[in-house]
Design a protein around this motif. Structure first.
Motif, PDB file in Angstrom:
ATOM      1  N   VAL A  21       0.821  -1.229   0.000  1.00  0.00           N
ATOM      2  CA  VAL A  21       0.000   0.000   0.000  1.00  0.00           C
ATOM      3  C   VAL A  21       0.847   1.267   0.000  1.00  0.00           C
ATOM      4  N   GLY A  22       2.125   1.094   0.060  1.00  0.00           N
ATOM      5  CA  GLY A  22       2.986   2.285   0.052  1.00  0.00           C
ATOM      6  C   GLY A  22       4.435   1.891  -0.106  1.00  0.00           C
ATOM      7  N   GLY A  24       8.423   3.632   0.354  1.00  0.00           N
ATOM      8  CA  GLY A  24       9.295   4.749   0.689  1.00  0.00           C
ATOM      9  C   GLY A  24      10.680   4.476   0.161  1.00  0.00           C
ATOM     10  N   ALA A  27      11.709   1.500   2.544  1.00  0.00           N
ATOM     11  CA  ALA A  27      10.676   0.654   3.132  1.00  0.00           C
ATOM     12  C   ALA A  27       9.526   0.429   2.176  1.00  0.00           C
ATOM     13  N   ALA A  42      -0.980  -2.197   9.398  1.00  0.00           N
ATOM     14  CA  ALA A  42      -0.025  -1.868   8.324  1.00  0.00           C
ATOM     15  C   ALA A  42       1.340  -2.299   8.825  1.00  0.00           C
ATOM     16  N   MET A  90       1.947  -1.126  12.564  1.00  0.00           N
ATOM     17  CA  MET A  90       1.246   0.129  12.884  1.00  0.00           C
ATOM     18  C   MET A  90      -0.244  -0.028  12.600  1.00  0.00           C
ATOM     19  N   TYR A  92      -3.475   0.466  10.566  1.00  0.00           N
ATOM     20  CA  TYR A  92      -3.644   0.618   9.125  1.00  0.00           C
ATOM     21  C   TYR A  92      -4.477   1.857   8.841  1.00  0.00           C
ATOM     22  N   LYS A 140       5.605  16.156   5.602  1.00  0.00           N
ATOM     23  CA  LYS A 140       5.260  16.308   4.175  1.00  0.00           C
ATOM     24  C   LYS A 140       3.954  15.562   3.926  1.00  0.00           C
ATOM     25  N   GLY A 142       3.223  13.179   2.098  1.00  0.00           N
ATOM     26  CA  GLY A 142       3.382  11.724   2.075  1.00  0.00           C
ATOM     27  C   GLY A 142       3.353  11.108   3.456  1.00  0.00           C
ATOM     28  N   ASN A 143       3.556  11.922   4.452  1.00  0.00           N
ATOM     29  CA  ASN A 143       3.545  11.406   5.823  1.00  0.00           C
ATOM     30  C   ASN A 143       2.301  11.828   6.604  1.00  0.00           C
ATOM     31  N   LEU A 145      -1.266  10.840   7.026  1.00  0.00           N
ATOM     32  CA  LEU A 145      -2.109   9.700   6.670  1.00  0.00           C
ATOM     33  C   LEU A 145      -3.545   9.897   7.150  1.00  0.00           C
ATOM     34  N   ASP A 156       5.574   8.387  10.273  1.00  0.00           N
ATOM     35  CA  ASP A 156       7.009   8.372  10.025  1.00  0.00           C
ATOM     36  C   ASP A 156       7.809   9.040  11.120  1.00  0.00           C
ATOM     37  N   SER A 334      11.360  10.427  -2.025  1.00  0.00           N
ATOM     38  CA  SER A 334      12.511  11.302  -2.064  1.00  0.00           C
ATOM     39  C   SER A 334      13.290  11.226  -0.766  1.00  0.00           C
TER      40      SER A 334
HETATM   41  N1  LIG Z   1       0.147   2.948   8.580  1.00  0.00           N
HETATM   42  C1  LIG Z   1      -0.027   3.116   7.280  1.00  0.00           C
HETATM   43  N2  LIG Z   1      -1.196   2.842   6.709  1.00  0.00           N
HETATM   44  C2  LIG Z   1      -1.387   3.001   5.401  1.00  0.00           C
HETATM   45  N3  LIG Z   1      -0.446   3.438   4.546  1.00  0.00           N
HETATM   46  C3  LIG Z   1       0.735   3.724   5.052  1.00  0.00           C
HETATM   47  C4  LIG Z   1       1.015   3.575   6.437  1.00  0.00           C
HETATM   48  N4  LIG Z   1       2.284   3.943   6.650  1.00  0.00           N
HETATM   49  C5  LIG Z   1       2.768   4.308   5.458  1.00  0.00           C
HETATM   50  N5  LIG Z   1       1.861   4.186   4.486  1.00  0.00           N
HETATM   51  C6  LIG Z   1       2.042   4.494   3.062  1.00  0.00           C
HETATM   52  O1  LIG Z   1       3.345   4.110   2.661  1.00  0.00           O
HETATM   53  C7  LIG Z   1       4.057   5.220   2.134  1.00  0.00           C
HETATM   54  C8  LIG Z   1       5.536   5.081   2.452  1.00  0.00           C
HETATM   55  O2  LIG Z   1       5.702   4.952   3.842  1.00  0.00           O
HETATM   56  P1  LIG Z   1       6.776   5.772   4.631  1.00  0.00           P
HETATM   57  O3  LIG Z   1       6.666   7.192   4.213  1.00  0.00           O
HETATM   58  O4  LIG Z   1       6.648   5.497   6.050  1.00  0.00           O
HETATM   59  O5  LIG Z   1       8.112   5.147   4.078  1.00  0.00           O
HETATM   60  P2  LIG Z   1       9.519   5.816   4.091  1.00  0.00           P
HETATM   61  O6  LIG Z   1      10.548   4.836   3.618  1.00  0.00           O
HETATM   62  O7  LIG Z   1       9.736   6.416   5.421  1.00  0.00           O
HETATM   63  O8  LIG Z   1       9.353   6.929   2.986  1.00  0.00           O
HETATM   64  P3  LIG Z   1       9.899   8.383   2.969  1.00  0.00           P
HETATM   65  O9  LIG Z   1      11.251   8.333   3.535  1.00  0.00           O
HETATM   66  O10 LIG Z   1       9.837   8.741   1.526  1.00  0.00           O
HETATM   67  O11 LIG Z   1       8.953   9.178   3.819  1.00  0.00           O
HETATM   68  C9  LIG Z   1       3.384   6.424   2.752  1.00  0.00           C
HETATM   69  O12 LIG Z   1       3.566   7.572   1.966  1.00  0.00           O
HETATM   70  C10 LIG Z   1       1.940   5.987   2.829  1.00  0.00           C
HETATM   71  O13 LIG Z   1       1.305   6.213   1.598  1.00  0.00           O
END
Ligand SMILES: Nc1ncnc2c1ncn2[C@@H]1O[C@H](COP(=O)(O)OP(=O)(O)OP(=O)(O)O)[C@@H](O)[C@H]1O
Length: 682
Positions: A21-22, A24, A27, A42, A90, A92, A140, A142-143, A145, A156, A334
């Protein structure tokens, strides 16, 4: 409360991973089932091999994350390792991130009431974190939710902080990770550290992201983003299309995006801003932006397919790897890992001190938010007009539209920036000459700025004029503003004009054609000579390497030395009499920094060479060729000791021989004395 009692299993076999579903940088996030609880969760699976931190550090941070207790902060249920991965379990958030929602349904950004609601909830999270001594460091869209019911949680925290940001990482590892578009200038500069005000900057950038569908500068490569953030006036809601937004929204954004962190409001103060009175309930969010959305996994899959298509298209169009990276960047994935030493040094020279520029000339350098500085927030009035520095030219809204503009900005670096960035952009000496930079700056170098309409009207909107120049201002009275000094862009004779009324960031030379970009230049952006538009160079700087996604590590190469040649060491000799001490000081600091860098690099190199030699000698010795081993720290010391011992043994043997001889002579004398016949040697 019930959740607190729950002890989530810490074994991978107790979870069933469903769809992705996502994604990063390091990750992947899955929807999953916690089997014993029959609960959807999640799980963020972090590839530890792609992370630079130690496992214990990550564990500690995840533990901190699990202690966080606020309805707007996403907390971890638990975490554990599985093979080379760390699993963070975490709640969801079925609505997904704001970024995903925008990408799939609102590419142009959200409406203001939605933004106010999202930001208000996010700010509550920041309030809590800051009050508890935490800096989020990765605020940002992206973080941010959302759950299906419209609940907003800032995610995050902790993981990203620890993943990339443990303790004194910058100082200890000399690398830097963050998301440049959202990164506060002081975080980039790393001169005096940073605090929770960095989150306020990122919050402001996030506000723009939610308003436009993307963050400012998001289409540019990291170096440019850094330069633009450091050099340009802060971005804002100043453009034609932003007319739809209220004055209070614009003010709020402007309050966050002040370069001087001291002048930014705290989260507490920001929370009192009239803009947040527009915030609505979470049900409103559920109704307006979540209703009717396909399931998160499905949305994510569709997005991935779209992006893959886009990448293929781009690849087919220009075969440009950098472009592909750009696409990934635009996707919002990013994270950057790069040695900031060089930029830091340059940044150190940037006189981005509003007060300094205003002191020199009250007309200049006044940031819109300086006015707001530490004042109570303005009353909430709808606005039909833009802010002071409203820009009607959309083409410049996110930064530079062409290389001239970029160089216009670069020109305000007190050192010759292209030389300084030589390592990054592979610019040869000739190239620099060809575009008008000389090794030493000329005492008579002057850049003339035409008076803008604003100045003539006596408006104090610094952004419209010389905010792009962070240099100390040497201003002469009269019709023209004159920036002069030995460290300026050398192309002194070319006059500069300001393009467009509100083109606050881009001071363009009048005769761009004077510059010659031909030759062996391998600049990552080059001018298309036919249409004067900017095209991305397919070449990739040798120093800027990609590792994973957009990770630019330069530790391996002594990049710090790349700008040494550009250090205006001769400045002192060339310093014109009117140059003030305060103008020279940054240069001297810069030289000092560079010297330190150089020393470190040399020490590193010496160690490498010594080790190499030692290995060679060891090889040679193992092949029966006895050689004198070179000195190498510990081995060298041992070797010296062995040699000293050998010498001592040698001299002891000699001594023994001498004593033996002496003995024999004494015996001879004694025998002669007592008249005994000499003993024959056997
Ligand atoms: N608990 C959650 N439930 C649903 N979707 C999630 C959850 N956590 C993260 N996501 C999705 O996964 C994406 C990537 O997760 P996350 O940002 O934590 O990864 P990351 O590696 O830390 O990325 P970045 O460093 O780019 O922020 C998020 O932008 C979000 O869309």
């Amino acid at each position: 409360m019930e959740v607190l009692e729950k002890k989530y299993p810490v074994d991978a076999k107790d979870y069933k991973l469903y769809e992705e579903v996502g994604e990063g940088v390091s990750a992947t996030v899955y929807r999953a089932l916690c089997i014993p609880f029959n609960e959807v969760v999640a799980i963020k699976v972090l590839d530890l091999e792609r992370c630079n931190n130690d496992l214990d550090g990550i564990r500690r941070e995840v533990h901190t994350m699990s202690l966080i207790d606020h309805s707007n902060v996403l907390r971890a249920h638990c975490s554990f390792t599985a093979g080379h991965s760390l699993w963070v379990v975490m709640p969801y958030m079925a609505g997904g991130s704001c970024l995903h929602i925008m990408k799939s349904t609102y590419p142009e950004g959200f409406e203001e009431p939605v933004i106010a609601t999202l930001l208000c909830e996010t700010l509550k999270a920041l309030l809590y974190l800051h009050a508890h001594g935490h800096i989020h460091r990765d605020v940002k869209a992206g973080n941010i939710l959302l759950d299906t019911n419209g609940t907003v949680k800032l995610a995050d925290f902790g993981v990203s902080a620890c993943m990339f940001d443990t303790g004194d990482r910058q100082r200890s590892r000399n690398t830097f990770v963050g998301t440049p578009c959202w990164m506060a200038p002081e975080v980039m500069q790393q001169l005096h550290g940073y605090d929770f005000k960095a989150d306020i900057w990122s919050f402001g950038i996030t506000a723009l992201e939610l308003a436009h569908g993307h963050a400012p500068f998001s289409k540019y490569p990291p170096m440019k983003v850094l330069l633009m953030t450091l050099q340009n006036a802060p971005p804002g809601l100043d453009y034609e299309r932003d007319k739809r937004f209220s004055k209070s929204f614009k003010d709020m954004v402007a309050a966050c995006l002040v370069k001087d962190p001291k002048k930014r409001p705290t989260s507490e103060k920001l929370f009192k801003h009239p803009f947040f009175k527009h915030a609505k309930s979470y049900e409103f969010l559920a109704r307006t932006i979540l209703d009717g959305l396909p399931p998160l996994g499905e949305r994510f899959r569709v997005l991935k397919v779209k992006e893959a298509d886009l990448l293929v298209q781009n690849n087919a169009l220009n075969g440009d790897k950098e472009q592909l990276s750009q696409q990934e960047y635009i996707r919002g994935i990013s994270a950057w890992n790069f040695n900031l030493e060089d930029l830091k040094s340059q940044a150190a020279l940037i006189q981005d001190d509003d007060s300094s520029s205003t002191a020199e000339n009250p007309d200049l350098g006044l940031n819109r938010m300086d006015i707001l500085d530490d004042q109570s927030f303005p009353t909430d009035k709808p606005s039909s007009e833009g802010t002071n520095h409203s820009n009607t030219s959309n083409s410049h809204e996110d930064g530079f539209d062409d290389l001239d503009s970029l160089e216009g900005s670069l020109a305000s670096f007190p050192i010759q920036p292209l030389q300084a960035l030589k390592g990054y952009f592979d610019i040869g000496e000739d190239d620099m000459k060809s575009i008008g930079y000389k090794n030493a700056s000329l005492p008579d170098a002057k850049v003339h700025f035409q008076k803008t309409e604003n100045e003539q009207l006596g408006r104090t909107d610094g952004d419209n004029l010389v905010r792009s120049s962070s240099l100390p201002q040497f201003v002469s009275t009269g019709q023209k503003k004159v920036l002069s000094g030995p460290l300026l862009y050398e192309n002194a004779s070319s006059s500069w004009k300001q393009i467009g009324d509100g083109d606050r960031d881009n001071m363009q030379p009048r005769h761009p054609s004077d510059r010659n970009y031909s030759g062996p230049i391998s600049y990552r952006q080059r001018r298309d000579t036919n249409n004067n538009t900017l095209v991305e160079d397919s070449s990739e700087g040798s120093v800027v390497q990609r590792k994973g996604r957009f990770q630019v590590m330069s530790d391996a190469t002594p990049k710090g030395s790349t700008c040494l040649s550009s250090v205006p060491g001769s400045t002192a000799g060339l310093t014109p009499p009117y140059l003030s001490a305060s103008a020279i000081l940054p240069t001297l600091q810069y030289i000092l920094q560079q010297n330190n860098l150089q020393r470190d690099e040399i020490t590193k190199l010496i160690k490498h060479v010594e080790l190499d030699n030692l290995c060679e000698s060891a090889d040679a010795m193992s092949n029966g060729i006895s050689q004198t081993l070179p000195i190498s720290v510990k081995e060298g010391e041992l070797l010296t000791q062995v040699m000293q011992l050998q010498q001592r043994i040698g001299s002891l043997v000699d001594e023994l021989q001498r004593q033996k001889l002496k003995n024999a002579q004494l015996e001879k004398q004694l025998n002669a004395f007592v008249g005994r016949p000499e003993k024959t040697k056997d």
